[in-house]
Design a protein around this motif. Structure first.
Motif: not given
Lengths: 365, 424
Positions: B31, B382-384
């Protein structure tokens, strides 16, 4: 290693079956389809190839070794020839292979030599049932223990050559265990009723029958595998590989036919294959046929090598069924109106291709 | 060799190493480098460099041996069939499962090495490739695409002219979308293989490739791209302005033949590297697809949704059907990819198979990752989670080293036996 080359023996096997497919099956398939019967001499010639005896050990009269991968190789060639005749050729497999895989020693000794005779044995299997929600693990046909017998009750379809069969391998839900088991049932047993000939969307050349069982008493020793019974999933693995391979063969035939047609058929002054809209369809067909074959080989190899591979076989069958439908449909589409008329074979291949997904149990290798 | 699907033990061991690296290094920084586009993932680069040096050394030795050059002679006696390509693809698949963008930052001669190994002289191999076996991390890059020439490489405008006085090639033109271009041309003493034309009127037949070493005057990195995905990967534009390189930096013969003589050898030599690189892209695609599939499968399993080993169709839920579909596509793409590599290892032609696997894997990874975002609902988007990143990363595989369409066209021409005139 990863390797995708056939051994010399495997090449000989596929070459032999391919010759039968192109020189014999392909000569008669349309007439057989329209006439609703496969010429007897074709069946004899096919049986003389000895594909099944080559899969049976010497101890039982055969001259080879059982290999699902080899089965996949010859089934593809049979499928390439004609689906209906292929199912007829594989009819004895439907009985011999479950006996080989799950039978007791005594059953193997008693029955397997039958499959090494010069005459194709008059045997067939009763597996599919006339229902929408067919589940091999939860059959409607039942086997209830009564004294020294099992009493079979139920209705089966797709019994190949049921009118001539002398011995049937009947799958039923054993009431005591709830499991699917298989029983060897002579057709002259009281209560075996050979019904009407089935009517299917495809393979009209193949005679299949509806067979009913009304309180048919089967001696306990005719339960395949004895007390232990069968490993249904071993049998289904073999069927999934057989159907996937037939699918690859059918699709390969349709792809090749469409390819040749597209190169010859001219529109607007040049072959239609000069257009990307046609050429790209053909490229995708080629890729998908290869992909399905590789998945089938991998699953077959895994079954031979490790005994595992059930999930791979499930995926291969599912993938090949989708693929066969898509590829045969594309072939019809490429031929356009000519694909829709029965003068060309592609409409027949589309009808046959659709069957792959729903005919589990109808072919074994 | 009979039909077999067995991973050789030494390949398995090496793949396990890549898997470990993927889990313990790549996934942890995934990430970060997606969000810090032009930073370099040194955590990964420094760890993988020693392994890459070994691989480069082995490749160089093998390639020298083919030249009959000063590489050591092959051992007498039993010859184990080569598994170099199958091994490489397993490594790429595993590393791309970790992070496809970071994988592309792997310090190695990469496509430049493939080109030089394919057609280079022993002297060229020594001069350009030895550096990848020693010292600090270095990169190789391939510069083909131009603003006006993407898939149509025959439209390349960059020129190479010989200065007879100095016996040097003079390069002029602009290249874009050069993977690892800055790493290879500026940030390390690497090399860039540049495609240019000696004579535009000859089309493909006039095309040659040239090796330009890092820091050569006249070569300028002009732009670092900002991309949809594989953001950790270095993608740049390069301008060549009277960039002078020695005569011996040309790959293959400088002699020109007319196109009607059907000997577009220089071009074909360059195309040959695609036979090696397309399966590599396909393997990377499969790695991303497997990452997304496994993650989605495991997350759904936590919610009680699992894939049955086998079941009649009517007993499957829509989500189970989706999962099975993804699993099938993944397998189909991987087997086609492995086949193309195994053919290369067996020294058999694999052009059509390389394009086939590229088409299939490009499509499969795109569809699979897009489906995974959907199946995981708001959290999938989501970018989670990394799934949305994998979907962005995936798309490049249907684009670079020949788009899906170009590779479909190649397959179509091959099966039909058509020239590019017959099937445009």
């Amino acid at each position: 290693m990863y390797s995708f080359n056939k051994t010399d023996e495997q090449r000989m096997l596929t070459d032999t079956v391919n010759r039968f497919a192109t020189r014999t099956m392909r000569k008669v398939y349309r007439e057989a389809e329209e006439g609703g019967a496969i010429p007897a001499e074709i069946i004899d010639t096919g049986w003389e190839l000895g594909l099944l005896p080559a899969s049976l050990p010497e101890d039982y009269g055969g001259f080879g070794e059982y290999s699902v991968l080899n089965g996949a190789l010859y089934a593809e060639e049979l499928g390439y020839g004609d689906f209906a005749i292929a199912l007829e050729m594989l009819r004895p497999n439907q009985v011999a292979i479950p006996i080989l895989l799950c039978g007791t020693e005594q059953q193997k000794e008693q029955y397997l030599p039958l499959f090494c005779d010069e005459e194709m044995p008059k045997v067939s299997a009763a597996f599919l049932e006339p229902t929408i929600l067919f589940d091999p693990a939860d059959l409607a046909t039942t086997a209830a223990e009564e004294g020294d017998n099992y009493l079979l009750n139920g209705k089966k379809v797709m019994v190949i050559d049921g009118d001539e069969a002398e011995l049937l391998l009947v799958y039923a839900r054993e009431e005591s265990s709830g499991q699917t088991q298989a029983y060897l049932v002579p057709t002259d047993a009281p209560g075996v009723i050979i019904g009407e000939r089935d009517k299917w969307m495809g393979f009209h050349a193949l005679k299949t029958y509806t067979v009913e069982f009304e309180n048919v008493a089967v001696p306990k020793h005719n339960k395949l595998g004895g007390e232990q019974g069968i490993d249904l999933h071993k049998i289904l693995n073999s069927s999934r590989i057989a159907l996937a391979s037939l699918a690859v063969g059918v699709a390969r035939g349709a792809y090749e036919y469409a390819l040749d047609y597209a190169k010859e058929r001219e529109a607007f002054g040049e072959p239609i294959a000069h257009r990307q809209s046609i050429a790209f369809m053909l490229a995708d067909m080629a890729i998908e046929v290869d992909a399905a074959r590789l998945m089938t080989w991998e699953a077959a190899w895994k079954i031979d090598e490790t005994g595992a591979g059930a999930h791979d076989a499930f995926l291969a069958h599912r993938y090949a069924a989708d693929m066969a439908l898509a590829v045969t449909d594309s072939a019809v589409q490429i031929l356009g109106g000519h694909g829709y008329v029965r003068e060309h074979p592609v409409e027949l291949w589309l009808r046959n291709g659709r069957g792959i997904a729903v005919l589990l149990g109808a072919a074994l290798v | 060799m009979p039909i077999e699907f067995k991973l050789p033990e030494h390949v398995e061991n090496q793949t396990n190493l890549s898997k470990m690296l993927a889990v313990q290094v790549m996934r942890k920084i995934s990430r970060h480098y997606d969000e810090h586009e032009h930073e370099r993932p040194w955590e990964y680069i420094n760890v993988i460099w020693p392994f890459m040096q070994q691989i480069e050394a082995a490749d160089l030795k093998r390639s020298m041996r083919r030249n009959g050059g000063n590489g050591s002679k092959p051992k007498e006696g039993k010859k184990r069939p080569s598994t170099a390509n199958v091994r490489l693809l397993h490594m790429i698949e595993a590393l791309s499962w970790g992070d496809a963008g970071i994988y592309l930052d792997t310090p190695s001669s990469a496509l430049a090495g493939a080109a030089i190994n394919a057609v280079g002289t022993p002297e060229q191999k020594e001069r350009f490739l030895k550096r990848f076996t020693e010292g600090e991390p270095k990169w190789g890059a391939m510069a083909i695409t131009e603003p006006q020439a993407g898939s149509d490489t025959s439209a390349i405008q960059a020129t190479a002219t010989l200065d007879p006085e100095t016996n040097e090639w003079v390069l002029n033109g602009e290249k874009i979308f050069v993977t690892s271009g800055s790493l290879a041309g500026k940030e390390s003493p690497g090399i860039i293989v540049v495609w240019a034309t000696l004579d535009r009127s000859l089309g493909r037949a006039g095309m040659r490739s040239f090796v330009v070493e890092a820091g050569t005057p006249g070569m300028t990195i002009t732009k670092q791209e900002e991309k949809l995905g594989i953001r950790a990967s270095d993608t740049v534009s390069i301008v060549f302005e009277d960039c002078r390189i020695p005569y011996d930096n040309i790959l293959g013969s400088a002699e020109l033949v007319k196109p009607d003589e059907k000997k577009t050898k220089g071009f074909k030599g360059a195309m040959k590297t695609f036979d090696a690189s397309r399966p590599m892209v396909a393997a990377s695609a499969v790695g991303i697809a497997r990452a997304a599939f496994e993650f989605t499968r495991d997350k759904l399993a936590e919610q009680g949704i699992t894939i049955p080993e086998y079941a009649p169709h009517h007993q499957l839920s829509a989500i189970q059907c989706d999962l099975i579909q993804m699993e099938m596509e993944l397998k189909a793409a991987w087997l086609l990819t492995i086949r193309s590599a195994a053919l290369m290892d067996a020294k058999q032609p694999n052009s059509i198979e390389a394009s086939m696997c590229k088409v299939k894997a490009g499509k499969a990874v795109t569809a699979i990752t897009q489906k995974c975002v959907e199946l995981l609902g708001p959290l999938g988007y989501s970018r989670e989670f990394l799934v949305e990143k994998w979907m962005r990363d995936a798309k490049i595989n249907d684009i670079f080293e020949g788009t899906g369409q170009i590779n479909t066209l190649i397959v179509a021409r091959r099966i039909l036996g058509y020239s590019r005139r017959e099937l445009k």
